[in-house]
Write a protein that holds these residues in place. Structure first.
Motif, PDB file in Angstrom:
ATOM      1  N   ILE A 146      69.212 -25.871  17.132  1.00 25.18           N
ATOM      2  CA  ILE A 146      67.826 -25.410  17.234  1.00 25.18           C
ATOM      3  C   ILE A 146      67.630 -24.518  18.457  1.00 25.18           C
ATOM      4  CG2 ILE A 146      65.443 -26.178  17.614  1.00 25.18           C
ATOM      5  CD1 ILE A 146      66.151 -28.670  15.927  1.00 25.18           C
ATOM      6  N   GLY A 147      68.293 -24.836  19.557  1.00 26.63           N
ATOM      7  CA  GLY A 147      68.182 -24.008  20.753  1.00 26.63           C
ATOM      8  C   GLY A 147      68.679 -22.590  20.510  1.00 26.63           C
ATOM      9  N   LEU A 148      69.797 -22.457  19.811  1.00 29.56           N
ATOM     10  CA  LEU A 148      70.346 -21.145  19.495  1.00 29.56           C
ATOM     11  C   LEU A 148      69.414 -20.393  18.547  1.00 29.56           C
ATOM     12  CD1 LEU A 148      72.565 -19.024  19.656  1.00 29.56           C
ATOM     13  CD2 LEU A 148      73.833 -20.316  17.918  1.00 29.56           C
ATOM     14  N   ALA A 149      68.882 -21.086  17.553  1.00 24.06           N
ATOM     15  CA  ALA A 149      67.934 -20.453  16.629  1.00 24.06           C
ATOM     16  C   ALA A 149      66.681 -19.987  17.371  1.00 24.06           C
ATOM     17  CB  ALA A 149      67.569 -21.429  15.512  1.00 24.06           C
ATOM     18  N   THR A 150      66.217 -20.781  18.312  1.00 26.36           N
ATOM     19  CA  THR A 150      65.049 -20.408  19.116  1.00 26.36           C
ATOM     20  C   THR A 150      65.355 -19.170  19.957  1.00 26.36           C
ATOM     21  OG1 THR A 150      64.302 -22.701  19.194  1.00 26.36           O
ATOM     22  CG2 THR A 150      63.442 -21.212  20.893  1.00 26.36           C
ATOM     23  N   ALA A 151      66.526 -19.139  20.575  1.00 28.50           N
ATOM     24  CA  ALA A 151      66.922 -17.980  21.377  1.00 28.50           C
ATOM     25  C   ALA A 151      66.977 -16.724  20.519  1.00 28.50           C
ATOM     26  CB  ALA A 151      68.276 -18.241  22.041  1.00 28.50           C
ATOM     27  N   ARG A 152      67.512 -16.838  19.310  1.00 26.42           N
ATOM     28  CA  ARG A 152      67.568 -15.682  18.393  1.00 26.42           C
ATOM     29  C   ARG A 152      66.166 -15.176  18.060  1.00 26.42           C
ATOM     30  NH1 ARG A 152      72.175 -18.282  15.140  1.00 26.42           N
ATOM     31  NH2 ARG A 152      73.954 -17.095  15.885  1.00 26.42           N
ATOM     32  N   LEU A 153      65.265 -16.088  17.754  1.00 24.95           N
ATOM     33  CA  LEU A 153      63.898 -15.705  17.414  1.00 24.95           C
ATOM     34  C   LEU A 153      63.211 -15.021  18.596  1.00 24.95           C
ATOM     35  CD1 LEU A 153      61.429 -15.713  15.525  1.00 24.95           C
ATOM     36  CD2 LEU A 153      60.877 -17.959  16.460  1.00 24.95           C
ATOM     37  N   LEU A 154      63.364 -15.589  19.779  1.00 24.42           N
ATOM     38  CA  LEU A 154      62.753 -14.993  20.962  1.00 24.42           C
ATOM     39  C   LEU A 154      63.292 -13.586  21.225  1.00 24.42           C
ATOM     40  CD1 LEU A 154      62.762 -18.149  23.251  1.00 24.42           C
ATOM     41  CD2 LEU A 154      60.729 -16.997  22.335  1.00 24.42           C
ATOM     42  N   ARG A 155      64.612 -13.403  21.090  1.00 22.12           N
ATOM     43  CA  ARG A 155      65.212 -12.072  21.269  1.00 22.12           C
ATOM     44  C   ARG A 155      64.708 -11.113  20.198  1.00 22.12           C
ATOM     45  NH1 ARG A 155      66.173  -9.196  24.319  1.00 22.12           N
ATOM     46  NH2 ARG A 155      67.935  -8.148  23.407  1.00 22.12           N
ATOM     47  N   ALA A 156      64.595 -11.584  18.964  1.00 19.57           N
ATOM     48  CA  ALA A 156      64.121 -10.731  17.870  1.00 19.57           C
ATOM     49  C   ALA A 156      62.695 -10.256  18.124  1.00 19.57           C
ATOM     50  CB  ALA A 156      64.199 -11.481  16.544  1.00 19.57           C
ATOM     51  N   ARG A 157      61.925 -11.045  18.856  1.00 21.99           N
ATOM     52  CA  ARG A 157      60.548 -10.686  19.182  1.00 21.99           C
ATOM     53  C   ARG A 157      60.442  -9.922  20.502  1.00 21.99           C
ATOM     54  NH1 ARG A 157      59.641 -11.126  14.356  1.00 21.99           N
ATOM     55  NH2 ARG A 157      58.816 -13.041  13.474  1.00 21.99           N
ATOM     56  N   GLY A 158      61.606  -9.639  21.125  1.00 23.11           N
ATOM     57  CA  GLY A 158      61.614  -8.778  22.296  1.00 23.11           C
ATOM     58  C   GLY A 158      61.703  -9.465  23.639  1.00 23.11           C
ATOM     59  N   ALA A 159      61.766 -10.787  23.685  1.00 20.43           N
ATOM     60  CA  ALA A 159      61.823 -11.496  24.961  1.00 20.43           C
ATOM     61  C   ALA A 159      63.174 -11.310  25.641  1.00 20.43           C
ATOM     62  CB  ALA A 159      61.559 -12.987  24.754  1.00 20.43           C
ATOM     63  N   ARG A 160      63.144 -11.375  26.951  1.00 26.12           N
ATOM     64  CA  ARG A 160      64.369 -11.435  27.750  1.00 26.12           C
ATOM     65  C   ARG A 160      64.747 -12.917  27.788  1.00 26.12           C
ATOM     66  NH1 ARG A 160      64.438 -10.061  34.069  1.00 26.12           N
ATOM     67  NH2 ARG A 160      66.323 -11.214  34.523  1.00 26.12           N
ATOM     68  N   VAL A 161      65.944 -13.262  27.297  1.00 28.84           N
ATOM     69  CA  VAL A 161      66.312 -14.661  27.092  1.00 28.84           C
ATOM     70  C   VAL A 161      67.554 -15.046  27.880  1.00 28.84           C
ATOM     71  CG1 VAL A 161      67.027 -16.367  25.354  1.00 28.84           C
ATOM     72  CG2 VAL A 161      65.292 -14.662  24.780  1.00 28.84           C
ATOM     73  N   ALA A 162      67.490 -16.217  28.497  1.00 30.40           N
ATOM     74  CA  ALA A 162      68.662 -16.859  29.092  1.00 30.40           C
ATOM     75  C   ALA A 162      68.846 -18.171  28.343  1.00 30.40           C
ATOM     76  CB  ALA A 162      68.446 -17.120  30.578  1.00 30.40           C
ATOM     77  N   ILE A 163      70.088 -18.481  27.991  1.00 35.06           N
ATOM     78  CA  ILE A 163      70.352 -19.752  27.318  1.00 35.06           C
ATOM     79  C   ILE A 163      71.138 -20.660  28.249  1.00 35.06           C
ATOM     80  CG2 ILE A 163      70.183 -18.865  24.970  1.00 35.06           C
ATOM     81  CD1 ILE A 163      73.223 -18.744  24.860  1.00 35.06           C
ATOM     82  N   ALA A 164      70.743 -21.918  28.276  1.00 35.37           N
ATOM     83  CA  ALA A 164      71.339 -22.877  29.195  1.00 35.37           C
ATOM     84  C   ALA A 164      72.014 -24.007  28.436  1.00 35.37           C
ATOM     85  CB  ALA A 164      70.255 -23.447  30.114  1.00 35.37           C
ATOM     86  N   GLY A 165      73.076 -24.521  29.023  1.00 33.63           N
ATOM     87  CA  GLY A 165      73.794 -25.655  28.467  1.00 33.63           C
ATOM     88  C   GLY A 165      74.931 -26.032  29.387  1.00 33.63           C
ATOM     89  N   ARG A 166      75.641 -27.087  29.024  1.00 34.88           N
ATOM     90  CA  ARG A 166      76.714 -27.581  29.888  1.00 34.88           C
ATOM     91  C   ARG A 166      78.062 -26.944  29.600  1.00 34.88           C
ATOM     92  NH1 ARG A 166      75.603 -33.782  28.829  1.00 34.88           N
ATOM     93  NH2 ARG A 166      75.536 -32.829  26.800  1.00 34.88           N
ATOM     94  N   ARG A 167      78.255 -26.442  28.379  1.00 29.24           N
ATOM     95  CA  ARG A 167      79.573 -25.911  27.992  1.00 29.24           C
ATOM     96  C   ARG A 167      79.588 -24.386  28.093  1.00 29.24           C
ATOM     97  NH1 ARG A 167      80.071 -28.296  22.269  1.00 29.24           N
ATOM     98  NH2 ARG A 167      77.851 -27.799  22.344  1.00 29.24           N
ATOM     99  N   ARG A 168      80.190 -23.888  29.173  1.00 23.46           N
ATOM    100  CA  ARG A 168      80.190 -22.442  29.438  1.00 23.46           C
ATOM    101  C   ARG A 168      80.801 -21.647  28.283  1.00 23.46           C
ATOM    102  NH1 ARG A 168      78.950 -18.911  32.926  1.00 23.46           N
ATOM    103  NH2 ARG A 168      78.441 -20.300  34.629  1.00 23.46           N
ATOM    104  N   ALA A 228      75.107 -21.759  32.772  1.00 27.16           N
ATOM    105  CA  ALA A 228      75.692 -23.084  32.601  1.00 27.16           C
ATOM    106  C   ALA A 228      75.149 -24.057  33.629  1.00 27.16           C
ATOM    107  CB  ALA A 228      77.212 -23.003  32.701  1.00 27.16           C
ATOM    108  N   GLY A 229      74.923 -25.291  33.197  1.00 27.95           N
ATOM    109  CA  GLY A 229      74.464 -26.341  34.084  1.00 27.95           C
ATOM    110  C   GLY A 229      73.936 -27.516  33.298  1.00 27.95           C
ATOM    111  N   ASP A 230      73.586 -28.560  33.998  1.00 29.79           N
ATOM    112  CA  ASP A 230      73.088 -29.799  33.400  1.00 29.79           C
ATOM    113  C   ASP A 230      71.636 -29.991  33.833  1.00 29.79           C
ATOM    114  OD1 ASP A 230      72.505 -32.408  32.627  1.00 29.79           O
ATOM    115  OD2 ASP A 230      74.446 -33.198  33.273  1.00 29.79           O
ATOM    116  N   VAL A 231      70.700 -29.928  32.887  1.00 31.50           N
ATOM    117  CA  VAL A 231      69.277 -30.020  33.238  1.00 31.50           C
ATOM    118  C   VAL A 231      68.890 -31.382  33.800  1.00 31.50           C
ATOM    119  CG1 VAL A 231      68.541 -28.218  31.642  1.00 31.50           C
ATOM    120  CG2 VAL A 231      68.544 -30.604  30.882  1.00 31.50           C
TER     121      VAL A 231
END
Length: 93
Positions: free
Chosen positions: A39-61, A77-80
């Motif tokens: 879902i996070g990846l799908a959200t990032a795709r949607l935000l980019r498609a709408r023109g947002a500047r996106v950073a994606i975060a997670g633990r696995r670089r 990369a990091g642990d929230v």
């Protein structure tokens, strides 16, 4: 006891809105946690498609870098659950 009116009120007609008119995010910045998969990846795709500047975060670089290249996002990369990581991730985004 209150009685409901029948028929229920009509919703306003929104047919004149196009998806792009409803969500122009060209001036927005977003940090999507869990953005490497699911879902996070799908959200990032949607935000980019709408023109947002996106950073994606997670633990696995490695996962983040592949996803970021696919989406056009910045991998962070990091642990929230670690406060210092969370602060750094926001600063890098």
């Amino acid at each position: 006891c209150a009685t409901a009116s029948w028929p229920p009120p009509r919703r306003p007609d929104a047919s004149h809105f196009t998806p792009s008119a409803r969500m122009d995010l060209s001036t927005a910045r977003a940090l999507v946690t869990g953005g490497g998969t699911g879902i996070g990846l799908a959200t990032a795709r949607l935000l980019r498609a709408r023109g947002a500047r996106v950073a994606i975060a997670g633990r696995r670089r490695d996962v983040l870098e592949r996803a970021a290249a696919d989406v056009g996002a910045t991998p962070v990369a990091g642990d929230v659950s670690v406060e210092a990581d969370a602060a750094r991730m926001v600063a890098e985004a």
